[in-house]
Motif scaffolding. Sequence first.
Motif: not given
Length: 72
Positions: A17-30, A44-49
């Motif tokens: 598990w990765i903390p949400v304070s470290e967001p994904p680098k790519e847009k997509g479903t997680y 994840w849409y690049g700026k918000e969940w």
Amino acid sequence: EDIADLIIAHGVTVQEWIPVSEPPKEKGTYIVCTDKGGVLLGHWYGKEWNVGGGAKKHLAYWMKMPQPPKGE
């Protein structure tokens, strides 16, 4: 049956598990986890969940979607 049980039932090993304070680098479903322990799908849409049911303010962790099970 929740998504975590479904993943385990298909023999998929759980990733870290990765903390949400470290967001994904790519847009997509997680797969996301709330601070209450709930597990659901998040987008994840690049700026918000974007997650259903107002869970966005309670997001704590995320991980990549696992590969689907291989056919027998």
